[in-house]
Design a protein around this motif. Structure first.
Motif, PDB file in Angstrom:
ATOM      1  N   GLY A  86       0.792  -1.225   0.000  1.00 52.10           N
ATOM      2  CA  GLY A  86       0.000   0.000   0.000  1.00 52.10           C
ATOM      3  C   GLY A  86       0.822   1.272   0.000  1.00 52.10           C
ATOM      4  N   SER A  87       2.140   1.176   0.144  1.00 49.43           N
ATOM      5  CA  SER A  87       3.000   2.355   0.199  1.00 49.43           C
ATOM      6  C   SER A  87       3.965   2.364  -0.975  1.00 49.43           C
ATOM      7  CB  SER A  87       3.811   2.360   1.499  1.00 49.43           C
ATOM      8  OG  SER A  87       2.955   2.393   2.612  1.00 49.43           O
ATOM      9  N   TYR A  88       4.492   3.540  -1.258  1.00 53.41           N
ATOM     10  CA  TYR A  88       5.567   3.661  -2.245  1.00 53.41           C
ATOM     11  C   TYR A  88       6.559   4.691  -1.731  1.00 53.41           C
ATOM     12  CZ  TYR A  88       3.307   7.921  -4.032  1.00 53.41           C
ATOM     13  OH  TYR A  88       2.748   9.161  -4.166  1.00 53.41           O
ATOM     14  N   ALA A  89       7.701   4.800  -2.410  1.00 46.39           N
ATOM     15  CA  ALA A  89       8.760   5.673  -1.907  1.00 46.39           C
ATOM     16  C   ALA A  89       9.513   6.331  -3.046  1.00 46.39           C
ATOM     17  CB  ALA A  89       9.729   4.857  -1.053  1.00 46.39           C
ATOM     18  N   HIS A  90      10.288   7.341  -2.680  1.00 43.10           N
ATOM     19  CA  HIS A  90      11.272   7.933  -3.570  1.00 43.10           C
ATOM     20  C   HIS A  90      12.635   7.492  -3.061  1.00 43.10           C
ATOM     21  CE1 HIS A  90       8.428  11.465  -4.789  1.00 43.10           C
ATOM     22  NE2 HIS A  90       8.023  10.293  -5.238  1.00 43.10           N
TER      23      HIS A  90
END
Length: 129
Positions: A35-39
């Motif tokens: 459910g999450s994403y990142a840089h």
């Protein structure tokens, strides 16, 4: 004499020009995982490349994940033709996997494997900077 001056000028210009960044360098956005994403900011680290979590996001927006500031891409050594081999940390399960990356333009295919490559997962990341 003129040829020597031109050659000297050409050498000086070549030495003064900044080295071109490797295709893997920059900031990349991961796919959603749990459910999450990142840089992830990828930069040189010794003879290889490493990527650090610099921003994290969930369904409601940006948040401070426990792994912020940690290396997610570790010791990726260039293999030529936009390919790299090293290790990848997956924050959702806190495991480190053998990793392979292939960079083509603004897309990065990242693959993490265990059991000698028999079980693998992959993501495609997009360059954002």
């Amino acid at each position: 004499m003129t040829n020597r001056i031109l050659l000297a000028l050409a050498v000086m210009l070549a030495l003064a020009a900044p080295a071109a960044a490797d295709p893997i360098e920059g900031t990349w956005q991961t796919e959603r995982d749990g459910g999450s994403y990142a840089h992830v900011e990828i930069a040189p680290c010794g003879h290889a490349y490493c990527g650090v979590l610099v921003r994290t996001f969930n369904e409601t927006g940006e948040y401070r994940a426990p792994g912020l500031g940690q290396q997610i891409v570790r010791d990726m050594v260039p293999q030529g033709s936009g390919r790299y081999e090293g290790r990848v940390w997956r924050p959702t399960n806190d495991k480190v996997y053998s990793g392979r990356i292939t960079v083509e333009g603004d897309r990065m295919a990242l693959r993490g494997c265990i059991v000698g490559g028999l079980i693998c997962a992959s993501q495609t990341w997009v360059r954002i900077d």
